[in-house]
Design an enzyme around this catalytic site. Structure first.
Site, PDB file in Angstrom:
ATOM      1  N   ASP A 106       0.829  -1.206   0.000  1.00 28.60           N
ATOM      2  CA  ASP A 106       0.000   0.000   0.000  1.00 28.60           C
ATOM      3  C   ASP A 106       0.869   1.264   0.000  1.00 28.60           C
ATOM      4  O   ASP A 106       1.991   1.260   0.494  1.00 28.60           O
ATOM      5  CB  ASP A 106      -0.910  -0.014   1.235  1.00 28.60           C
ATOM      6  CG  ASP A 106      -2.076   0.949   1.097  1.00 28.60           C
ATOM      7  OD1 ASP A 106      -2.347   1.418  -0.030  1.00 28.60           O
ATOM      8  OD2 ASP A 106      -2.722   1.244   2.128  1.00 28.60           O
ATOM      9  N   HIS A 114       2.660   3.459  -8.988  1.00 26.03           N
ATOM     10  CA  HIS A 114       2.388   2.041  -9.255  1.00 26.03           C
ATOM     11  C   HIS A 114       3.557   1.403 -10.009  1.00 26.03           C
ATOM     12  O   HIS A 114       3.927   0.261  -9.747  1.00 26.03           O
ATOM     13  CB  HIS A 114       1.099   1.878 -10.056  1.00 26.03           C
ATOM     14  CG  HIS A 114      -0.133   2.304  -9.303  1.00 26.03           C
ATOM     15  ND1 HIS A 114      -0.371   1.939  -7.994  1.00 26.03           N
ATOM     16  CD2 HIS A 114      -1.202   3.072  -9.668  1.00 26.03           C
ATOM     17  CE1 HIS A 114      -1.522   2.458  -7.590  1.00 26.03           C
ATOM     18  NE2 HIS A 114      -2.043   3.152  -8.580  1.00 26.03           N
ATOM     19  N   TRP A 144     -12.030  -1.878  -7.928  1.00 23.95           N
ATOM     20  CA  TRP A 144     -12.825  -1.525  -9.121  1.00 23.95           C
ATOM     21  C   TRP A 144     -13.506  -0.178  -8.962  1.00 23.95           C
ATOM     22  O   TRP A 144     -13.976   0.400  -9.952  1.00 23.95           O
ATOM     23  CB  TRP A 144     -13.902  -2.596  -9.374  1.00 23.95           C
ATOM     24  CG  TRP A 144     -13.356  -3.905  -9.849  1.00 23.95           C
ATOM     25  CD1 TRP A 144     -13.211  -5.043  -9.107  1.00 23.95           C
ATOM     26  CD2 TRP A 144     -12.896  -4.228 -11.175  1.00 23.95           C
ATOM     27  NE1 TRP A 144     -12.673  -6.041  -9.883  1.00 23.95           N
ATOM     28  CE2 TRP A 144     -12.479  -5.575 -11.151  1.00 23.95           C
ATOM     29  CE3 TRP A 144     -12.790  -3.511 -12.359  1.00 23.95           C
ATOM     30  CZ2 TRP A 144     -11.967  -6.220 -12.272  1.00 23.95           C
ATOM     31  CZ3 TRP A 144     -12.280  -4.157 -13.479  1.00 23.95           C
ATOM     32  CH2 TRP A 144     -11.883  -5.492 -13.422  1.00 23.95           C
ATOM     33  N   LEU A 156      10.690 -20.356  -3.979  1.00 22.63           N
ATOM     34  CA  LEU A 156       9.608 -19.518  -3.454  1.00 22.63           C
ATOM     35  C   LEU A 156       8.280 -19.744  -4.195  1.00 22.63           C
ATOM     36  O   LEU A 156       8.249 -19.790  -5.421  1.00 22.63           O
ATOM     37  CB  LEU A 156      10.017 -18.051  -3.599  1.00 22.63           C
ATOM     38  CG  LEU A 156       8.987 -17.016  -3.174  1.00 22.63           C
ATOM     39  CD1 LEU A 156       8.851 -16.981  -1.659  1.00 22.63           C
ATOM     40  CD2 LEU A 156       9.378 -15.628  -3.696  1.00 22.63           C
TER      41      LEU A 156
HETATM   42  C1  IPE Z   1      -5.473  -2.663  -0.285  1.00 19.06           C
HETATM   43  O1  IPE Z   1      -5.121  -1.337  -0.425  1.00 19.06           O
HETATM   44  C2  IPE Z   1      -5.445  -3.355  -1.619  1.00 19.06           C
HETATM   45  C3  IPE Z   1      -4.133  -3.567  -2.218  1.00 19.06           C
HETATM   46  C4  IPE Z   1      -2.985  -3.254  -1.682  1.00 19.06           C
HETATM   47  C5  IPE Z   1      -4.163  -4.201  -3.513  1.00 19.06           C
HETATM   48  P1  IPE Z   1      -6.202  -0.170  -0.621  1.00 19.06           P
HETATM   49  O2  IPE Z   1      -5.444   1.070  -0.758  1.00 19.06           O
HETATM   50  O3  IPE Z   1      -7.131  -0.534  -1.722  1.00 19.06           O
HETATM   51  O4  IPE Z   1      -7.006  -0.249   0.765  1.00 19.06           O
HETATM   52  P2  IPE Z   1      -7.853   0.872   1.514  1.00 19.06           P
HETATM   53  O5  IPE Z   1      -8.904   1.365   0.562  1.00 19.06           O
HETATM   54  O6  IPE Z   1      -6.922   1.962   1.915  1.00 19.06           O
HETATM   55  O7  IPE Z   1      -8.419   0.165   2.718  1.00 19.06           O
HETATM   56  C1  IPE Z   2      -1.367   0.320  -3.451  1.00 17.48           C
HETATM   57  O1  IPE Z   2      -1.196   1.689  -3.472  1.00 17.48           O
HETATM   58  C2  IPE Z   2      -1.695  -0.266  -4.816  1.00 17.48           C
HETATM   59  C3  IPE Z   2      -3.082  -0.750  -4.921  1.00 17.48           C
HETATM   60  C4  IPE Z   2      -4.021  -0.638  -4.034  1.00 17.48           C
HETATM   61  C5  IPE Z   2      -3.422  -1.426  -6.145  1.00 17.48           C
HETATM   62  P1  IPE Z   2      -2.440   2.688  -3.477  1.00 17.48           P
HETATM   63  O2  IPE Z   2      -2.840   2.945  -4.887  1.00 17.48           O
HETATM   64  O3  IPE Z   2      -3.532   2.190  -2.614  1.00 17.48           O
HETATM   65  O4  IPE Z   2      -1.781   3.976  -2.860  1.00 17.48           O
HETATM   66  P2  IPE Z   2      -2.428   4.978  -1.795  1.00 17.48           P
HETATM   67  O5  IPE Z   2      -2.938   4.135  -0.654  1.00 17.48           O
HETATM   68  O6  IPE Z   2      -3.514   5.712  -2.493  1.00 17.48           O
HETATM   69  O7  IPE Z   2      -1.291   5.836  -1.384  1.00 17.48           O
HETATM   70 MG    MG Z   3      -4.024   2.427  -0.677  1.00 22.05          MG
END
Ligand code: IPE
Ligand code: IPE
Ligand code: MG
Length: 252
Positions: free
Chosen positions: A26, A43, A75, A137
């Protein structure tokens, strides 16, 4: 693996390596925003971190590494961002599959397939098929994954067997339900790491996390590296897992 006697201060103990580490990757968006960059760049840098961490996990001797790549709830993001994330998954498989295979990594995919395009499903199948006999792994990619959906799907399959007269409801216990989840042969995660400072599971492995140790690290995913992974494992090694029982150690 026994870590019953391990303590942080007892240097004679062998290092405690969790068999299964799961990571909620995250903070890509916030990493980018802090640098005035588009989220897509966060990303992209996140995929570079993933490469580093897969290599590190393989070096450290972790058996299973599960990574949360795209959640059922992602989504709800703008179409363009969803497109970026799907593009990165395709590119990751196209560019990295051969080297993962060379390194003995076995790729597994969990999550729902029904909203994914046919060619992407074919790529995921190919990755699993190519690497199925690898013994280093296990890289478990949670893509279009949600724990509630996974459990609901298991319940639906069991209900169908009952309705068809193939199953007695009394046989549905914890082990049975566990066998109907996406990857029943994979042991529960010992350690779940979430980057970016958020402290929640966000619908990740909720069944399997019943007794996982949770480690939340304040850095954003693109900055995560081998040292950060080792730091989280060191924190895990200091924890005492009790599984509802009593402490294994005496005299403390
Ligand atoms: C969780 O992160 C999903 C992934 C890392 C793929 P999100 O960024 O989507 O989660 P929330 O919305 O902060 O809980
Ligand atoms: C994690 O980073 C990637 C996915 C959830 C796919 P985020 O896109 O959630 O990044 P933040 O949480 O908005 O910083
Ligand atoms: Mg996030």
């Amino acid at each position: 693996m026994s870590k019953a006697a391990a303590t942080a201060t007892d240097r004679s103990d062998p290092p405690v390596i969790p068999a299964h580490v799961a990571i909620i990757m995250d903070g890509n968006g916030r990493w980018a925003a802090a640098r005035g960059l588009p989220r897509a760049e966060g990303h992209r840098r996140g995929v570079e971190a993933l490469r580093r961490v897969v290599r590190a996990a393989n070096d450290i001797g972790i058996q299973y590494l599960t990574i949360f790549s795209f959640s059922s709830e992602n989504w709800t993001r703008p179409k363009s961002e969803i497109g970026d994330l799907f593009g990165l998954l395709r590119r990751f498989i196209r560019n990295d599959l051969a080297s993962l295979h060379r390194d003995g990594v076995r790729v597994r995919v969990i999550g729902e397939r029904d909203r994914l395009e046919r060619d992407l499903c074919a790529m995921l199948d190919e990755a699993q098929e190519l690497t199925r006999d690898n013994t280093k792994l296990n890289l478990v990619v949670a893509f279009n994954y949600g724990s509630r959906q996974e459990i609901a799907n298991a319940a639906q399959r069991l209900a169908r067997e009952v309705a068809e007269g193939k199953r007695d409801p009394a046989t549905i216990d914890i082990e049975t339900l566990g066998r109907y989840l996406d990857a029943p042969d994979i042991p529960d995660p010992d350690l779940i790491i979430r980057t970016s400072g958020e402290q929640r599971l966000s619908n990740f492995l909720m069944w399997q996390a019943a007794y996982s140790e949770l480690v939340f690290v304040p850095i954003h995913w693109p900055d995560f590296d081998k040292a950060a992974l080792e730091g989280a494992i060191a924190e895990y090694a200091r924890r005492e897992r009790r599984f509802g029982g009593l402490a294994a150690k005496t005299g403390s």
